[in-house]
Each structure stands twice: as C-alpha cells, then as structure tokens.
Design an enzyme around this catalytic site. Structure first.
Site: not given
Length: 378
Positions: A166, A250, A370
């Site tokens: 990520r 998320s 995130e």
C-alpha cells in the site's frame, strides 16, 4: 482552462466529507490535465489531484486552493512481452473497476481479484492497491507521469516506483510528503491471455477467500462475480443506498511489524509473513575453506497483522459509534469508518483517534490511516 463551478468535496468523495475548494478544474484529456497542473504549479498555492475520491479524508473547512479532477478515460491495447500476454495502457481517470471488467470481458488475467475496488486507474499505483493476493505491482509495467520537480512528461518503469505494501514513491503518508511528487497520466499493465475457459487458481489467498480447492478450475468471470459478492457482504462495494459503503474503504492499514513484535500478539491474531523463508546458501571456494562455516546471515523478517482483528479485539465491535455521532464503524467490517449520514469530518476523526487509542492501549501498536488526509488531522 477547464474550470467548473466548485462544489463541496463532500459531494465528490466516498466518505462524503470535505468543504468547498476555492477552485475546481476538470480535465477530460491528457493535454488538459498537463496544462492545468503546470498552471497550478506556476501559480503556487495549495492544490491536489482528485480521482474517484475513494481514498481521501477531507476536512470540514473550505479548501483554500485548487482541486484538479481527473476525468480522462480510454484503454489502448499493445503487444505484450510474450505471445501469451498483452499490454493495456489506461488513462488515469478511467474507473478502476470498469477497467477490471473490461479485462475480464477480453479474457485477460491479472487484475480480476481486484474487482470492485473504487477509484481510478491513476490512483491505483499510488498506493499499490490490492486484494485477495493480487496487487498492482504484479502487473504494472510503467506509468506516464508529469513530474513536479522538472515539469516534464516522462515514462517511468514500475521498478522505479518503490511499490510496496500500500505504498509507492507517490504516496502521501500521514505526516509525510511523497518521495516523488508527480501526477500520473496513464498506467500500462501486462496481463495474461487466458480466454473464457475455467482454469486452476494459483493464489492460495484468493482460493481461500473464494472457498476453492487447489485443483478446482474457474473462469475469470466466475472470479469477478464472486469477488464482487464477497466485497459486497463486507460493505466494500459502493452502494448509494447502503451507509456501510459510505467510507474510504479500509480506513486503517494492516500493520507491518517485526517478527519479534508479532510474537507478542495473541496467537489468534491473523499474521502473514511478508517474505518466504529461504534457506541461505553459502558458496565457499574449496581452496579457501578452513573447516569453519560462517554463521548464516540474520534476516529481519516482517509480518503483516490484521488491523480488523486488532480493532475487534480491542473491544470495538461492528457498528460501534459514540452517542449522537453520525460516524460509526461499518456494521459489516470493523476496518471501515463510515459516514452514517451528514457526518462531519470532525466526527469521523474523533472515531478514528479513539480506535487508534484503544488498539494502542491493548496491543501497543498504533494503526496508521490508509486514506490521504486533506485539511484534517488525527
């Protein structure tokens, strides 16, 4: 300059928060996008690029700057590096899931497990999006970008993008700036030509998520349909009628920790090694061998741990929210912070900080957000 009437960013982001920017530009061609970005850079001042708005958490106050909304679309098919592969060059503003749907329709494998991920193709390399064992890094060949340091358009191979879990050189991590500030104009992927026939699935993570045996054969269409159904059950497919999907997906990253720290967590906490254990092989020339073997090198292995499990086991159940708050955890998945209707960014930030505090107090681990945060702090 393709400037349009500015609207509150709450109307352009999936978390449904954000004040109105001073200026909003919509670019529908690459030339418009390049011209707009260069002009904004020349003027100075605050700015950011907006794709699908699915990985942004924007504050309530008006944004005193320019928002450039990328609306470019299109897919060009190019020869692959082998006869059984094909390359697709996709414009940055193209909807990611529409791109995935097109690859499945053409019988090209490599991104089908990432069905249903919201956002645009240009945003996908920024945080190396992934799901069920597939990640952008596995198929991305190169990106065309406008580099802020030079103001020039260039094509950069994927190996130079620092793609990790990520993350990439473009990612604006919380509390830091990107290593390489740039605007992605297009992305090129190399996919495998497999057609419509059923075939065994190599990835154990995908097989496990879909309940497949190791030798069970399924088609790309079957995978896409079942991934979409699985994501929908978790509230991870956008639905205007379902507040559980009014989120940034998320909100917290699965944590990457050292192997030693992972051993301090409860046995029940899901953990995934980030690299396979490979026995080191030491080659010593016979003439130089003195009968003593050197000790094997010590590798610091990292482990990914489930943020959802940590949240739930810190005492925060699905649907948790403060009294009278319009922000809450999804009723389907604790990893999603959701806007239950007209929630302010302040309400969502309050919930996010509480989740961080509970997990840190219980397990000694600070979860990292995130989404990219704009005009808001945790």
């Amino acid at each position: 300059m393709p400037e349009v009437d500015a609207v509150p960013l709450a109307r352009l982001t999936t978390l449904r928060t954000g004040g109105q920017p001073a200026r909003l530009i919509e670019a529908t061609t690459t030339d418009e996008l390049v011209a707009a970005v260069r002009e904004v850079w020349a003027e100075g001042g605050a700015w950011f690029v907006l794709g699908g708005g699915s990985n942004l958490f924007v504050g309530d106050e008006p944004f005193d700057g320019t928002v450039i909304r990328v609306r470019t679309t299109g897919i060009d098919e190019l020869p692959g590096s082998r006869p059984d592969t094909v390359r697709l060059r996709v414009q940055a503003g193209h909807d990611w899931d529409a791109f995935v749907a097109e690859t499945v329709a053409r019988g090209y494998a490599g991104v089908e497990a990432m069905s249903g991920i919201p956002g645009t193709v240009g945003a996908a390399p920024v945080q190396n999006v992934g799901a069920y064992g597939q990640e952008v890094v596995q198929t991305l060949v190169e990106v065309e970008l406008l580099d802020e340091s030079t103001g020039e358009v260039s094509t950069v191979p994927a190996v130079e993008l620092g793609l990790g879990f990520r993350t990439s050189v473009f990612k604006h991590h919380y509390g830091s700036v990107p290593e390489r500030p740039a605007v992605i104009l297009s992305a090129t992927f190399e996919l495998e030509r497999v057609g419509d026939d059923a075939r065994p699935i190599a990835g154990a993570q995908l097989r496990g998520a879909l309940g497949l045996d190791a030798d069970e054969a399924v088609s790309l269409r079957w995978i896409r349909d079942h991934v979409l159904a699985t994501r929908a059950r978790k509230g991870m497919v956008l639905d205007a009628e379902d507040p559980d999907t009014w989120s940034a997906g998320s909100f917290f990253q699965n944590a990457i920790v050292s192997e030693s720290f992972a051993r301090t967590l409860p046995e029940a906490c899901p953990k995934w090694p980030m690299a396979p254990e490979i026995d080191p092989v030491t080659v010593i020339p016979l003439a130089a061998f003195d009968g003593i073997l050197p000790p094997p090198p010590v590798e610091r292995r990292e482990v990914k741990v489930s943020a959802a499990w940590l949240i739930e086991n810190a005492g925060l159940s699905r649907g948790f929210r403060f009294p009278r708050s319009r922000a809450g955890l999804s009723t389907k998945h604790t990893l999603a912070l959701t806007n239950r209707g007209e929630a302010t960014a302040a309400e969502i930030a309050q919930l996010a900080r509480f989740v961080q505090q509970r997990v840190q107090a219980e397990f000694g681990l600070l979860l990292q957000p995130e989404p990219v945060l704009v005009n808001v702090e945790l």
